[in-house]
Design a protein around this motif. Structure first.
Motif, short mmCIF file in Angstrom:
data_model
loop_
_atom_site.label_atom_id
_atom_site.label_comp_id
_atom_site.label_asym_id
_atom_site.label_seq_id
_atom_site.Cartn_x
_atom_site.Cartn_y
_atom_site.Cartn_z
N PHE A 127 0.87 -1.19 0.00
CA PHE A 127 0.00 0.00 0.00
C PHE A 127 0.90 1.23 0.00
N ASP A 128 0.33 2.35 -0.44
CA ASP A 128 1.09 3.61 -0.44
C ASP A 128 1.22 4.13 0.99
N MET A 129 2.34 4.81 1.22
CA MET A 129 2.55 5.45 2.52
C MET A 129 3.18 6.82 2.29
N MET A 130 2.73 7.81 3.03
CA MET A 130 3.19 9.19 2.81
C MET A 130 3.74 9.81 4.11
N TRP A 131 4.77 10.65 3.94
CA TRP A 131 5.37 11.36 5.09
C TRP A 131 5.60 12.80 4.67
N PRO A 132 5.46 13.74 5.62
CA PRO A 132 5.72 15.14 5.25
C PRO A 132 7.18 15.38 4.87
N SER A 133 8.10 14.56 5.38
CA SER A 133 9.51 14.70 5.01
C SER A 133 10.28 13.46 5.47
N ALA A 134 11.49 13.31 4.95
CA ALA A 134 12.35 12.20 5.39
C ALA A 134 12.75 12.41 6.85
N GLU A 135 12.91 13.68 7.22
CA GLU A 135 13.29 13.97 8.61
C GLU A 135 12.19 13.52 9.57
N PHE A 136 10.95 13.77 9.17
CA PHE A 136 9.82 13.37 10.02
C PHE A 136 9.75 11.84 10.10
N PHE A 137 9.99 11.20 8.97
CA PHE A 137 10.02 9.73 8.95
C PHE A 137 11.04 9.21 9.97
N TRP A 138 12.23 9.81 9.95
CA TRP A 138 13.29 9.38 10.87
C TRP A 138 12.86 9.57 12.33
N LYS A 139 12.26 10.72 12.58
CA LYS A 139 11.80 11.01 13.95
C LYS A 139 10.79 9.96 14.41
N VAL A 140 9.81 9.67 13.58
CA VAL A 140 8.76 8.72 13.97
C VAL A 140 9.36 7.32 14.18
N MET A 141 10.23 6.92 13.29
CA MET A 141 10.79 5.56 13.40
C MET A 141 11.69 5.40 14.62
N THR A 142 12.42 6.46 14.96
CA THR A 142 13.37 6.33 16.07
C THR A 142 12.76 6.70 17.42
N GLU A 143 11.69 7.50 17.39
CA GLU A 143 11.07 7.87 18.68
C GLU A 143 9.75 7.14 18.92
N GLY A 144 9.01 6.89 17.86
CA GLY A 144 7.69 6.29 18.04
C GLY A 144 7.56 4.95 17.35
N GLY A 145 8.70 4.38 16.96
CA GLY A 145 8.61 3.15 16.18
C GLY A 145 9.68 2.14 16.56
N PRO A 146 9.90 1.20 15.69
CA PRO A 146 10.75 0.06 16.02
C PRO A 146 12.22 0.39 16.24
N TRP A 147 12.67 1.54 15.72
CA TRP A 147 14.10 1.84 15.89
C TRP A 147 14.38 2.48 17.25
N ARG A 148 13.37 2.69 18.04
CA ARG A 148 13.59 3.16 19.41
C ARG A 148 14.37 2.09 20.20
N ALA A 149 14.09 0.83 19.93
CA ALA A 149 14.81 -0.26 20.61
C ALA A 149 16.29 -0.23 20.22
N ARG A 150 16.55 0.08 18.96
CA ARG A 150 17.96 0.19 18.52
C ARG A 150 18.65 1.32 19.29
N ARG A 151 17.96 2.43 19.44
CA ARG A 151 18.54 3.56 20.18
C ARG A 151 18.88 3.14 21.61
#
Ligand SMILES: C[S@@+](CC[C@H](N)C(=O)[O-])C[C@H]1O[C@@H](n2cnc3c(N)ncnc32)[C@H](O)[C@@H]1O
Length: 409
Positions: free
Chosen positions: A304-328
């Motif tokens: 399915f299509d997925m949209m983000w306002p920017s790559a920076e926002f994508f990074w923020k969501v993935m690292t703070e609100g998503g699966p990459w928080r565990a990596r952090r």
């Protein structure tokens, strides 16, 4: 049987459980706001798949339910007449699920009965057709009165069932089965190498005729897009740390799948084959062994299509609100800062207009697996899962270099 013992106990190691609990609990609110809506098309797909099956009696289990946004729709789907149990290892996620259930309490009562007839797919008590009205007899006093039609007895309404959310390691569901259905969206990939055993356990915990609809992210979700870019960044960083030249620009795209993905349905298929062999000559119209087996009905990808306002926002969501928080949490801020810089560089660099404000769209594909437990004499909950390692050795050779479990979405 030894295999039962293995499958019926939650499998996730304590350290991983604690890491994921902390990471997902901290991520929960942002996840619910930003990722859950973007993942919703796949949940709708799971619901559509579920609707095509007549389910047996039993609860609907939702392993890895996250903040619980799937629980009330699933409850409404069956008119509130099936117990729905969400399970997640994250206390913060389950707190949000409890809040949603509590907030919807009054609403569920009012929507349940109206949803029941349209959504319930399992054999329902058929509605008694209304007796056609007797045409009014013309007034003729000498005619004997038509006897009144006796009232049709009311079908007993199935009682309303609760929606629940519990903190639990969902790699084994034995304590909650036998289930009419298991619905899990975007949790299985978090289990990594444990996924084949977990999936086999979910199939084993279905009641005969029960269905599992499982959607998860494979290690490569797209041919082009920020998740593939992140994988490439990981490979580049790993090469740099080993003092090697950078990998080719298409290294991530060319990487093979992880061993557990290749072996995912092997325990189930081995179990079914074992059942067939043991059931040869067994009594019963369905062949006996088939009755306890689990079939893989569907195993395919869905994008399915997925949209983000920017790559920076994508990074923020993935690292703070998503699966990459565990990596952090596991690798620390310095590693994440390096990864952030490398990722931003793919979009014009940190501080660039492209990175900060150019909309980003991509079309990731998730893997959809549908299982059905053969009906008849099986009885759910006993689980027949085999260890994840079964048959996986050859596939392990194909594991992509530099892809750790933590890169899972
Ligand atoms: C990406 S979220 C998916 C949430 C929800 N199903 C959705 O589609 O929005 C993954 C969830 O899986 C949970 N999870 C990962 N491993 C788990 C396990 N072994 N047992 C229970 N939950 C687990 C995480 O805590 C997290 O909430």
């Amino acid at each position: 049987m030894a295999t039962n013992k293995v499958s019926s106990t939650p499998l996730m190691p304590k350290e991983r459980l604690e890491l994921l609990d902390k990471a997902w609990s901290e991520a929960a609110e942002l996840y619910l706001r930003e990722l859950a809506p973007r993942f919703d098309p796949w949940f709708q797909l799971a619901v559509a798949e579920l609707k095509t099956h007549n389910l047996p009696e039993g609860p609907v289990l939702v392993p890895c339910c996250g903040p619980g946004q799937e629980l009330l729709p699933l409850h409404a789907l069956y008119g509130g007449r099936r117990r729905v149990v969400g399970l997640d290892l994250s206390h913060g996620m389950i707190d949000l699920a409890h809040a949603a259930i509590a907030a919807a309490g009054a609403d569920t009562t009012s929507t349940r009965s109206s949803d029941a007839r349209t959504a319930e797919q399992q054999p329902q008590q058929p509605q008694q057709p209304q007796q056609p009205q007797q045409p009014q007899q013309p007034q003729q006093p000498q005619q004997p009165q038509q006897p009144q039609q006796p009232q049709q007895p009311q079908q007993p309404q199935q009682p309303q069932q609760p929606v629940e959310a519990v903190v639990a390691d969902a790699t084994a569901l034995d304590a909650f089965g036998p289930a009419a259905a298991v619905v899990s969206v975007f949790g299985l990939q978090q289990m990594g190498a444990l996924a084949p055993a977990a999936l086999a356990n979910w199939g084993g915990c279905l009641a005969p005729g029960g269905v599992a609809v499982v959607v998860f992210w494979p290690s490569r979700v797209e041919d082009r897009g920020p998740w593939l870019t992140f994988d490439q960044v990981l490979l580049e960083k790993a090469a740099a740390e080993r003092g090697q030249p950078p990998p080719p620009p298409d290294a991530a795209a060319a990487a093979g799948p992880l061993a557990w993905e290749v072996a995912l349905t092997e325990p189930l298929r081995a179990e079914a084959a074992q059942g067939r062999a043991a059931g040869e000559g067994a009594a019963g119209e369905d062949g006996g062994a088939q009755a306890s087996g689990v079939e893989v009905l569907v195993d395919r990808l869905q994008a399915f299509d997925m949209m983000w306002p920017s790559a920076e926002f994508f990074w923020k969501v993935m690292t703070e609100g998503g699966p990459w928080r565990a990596r952090r949490l596991a690798q620390g801020d310095a590693v994440m800062a390096d990864l952030a810089n490398r990722f931003a560089a793919k979009y014009g660099g940190m501080g660039s207009e492209q990175y900060g404000s150019a909309p980003l769209s991509h079309r990731p594909a998730a893997r959809v697996v549908v299982l059905r437990r053969c009906g008849g004499g099986g009885g759910g909950g006993g689980g027949a899962a085999r260890p994840a390692a079964a048959g996986g050795a050859a596939a392990a050779e194909r594991q992509a270099q530099g892809r750790g479990e933590l890169s899972a979405l």
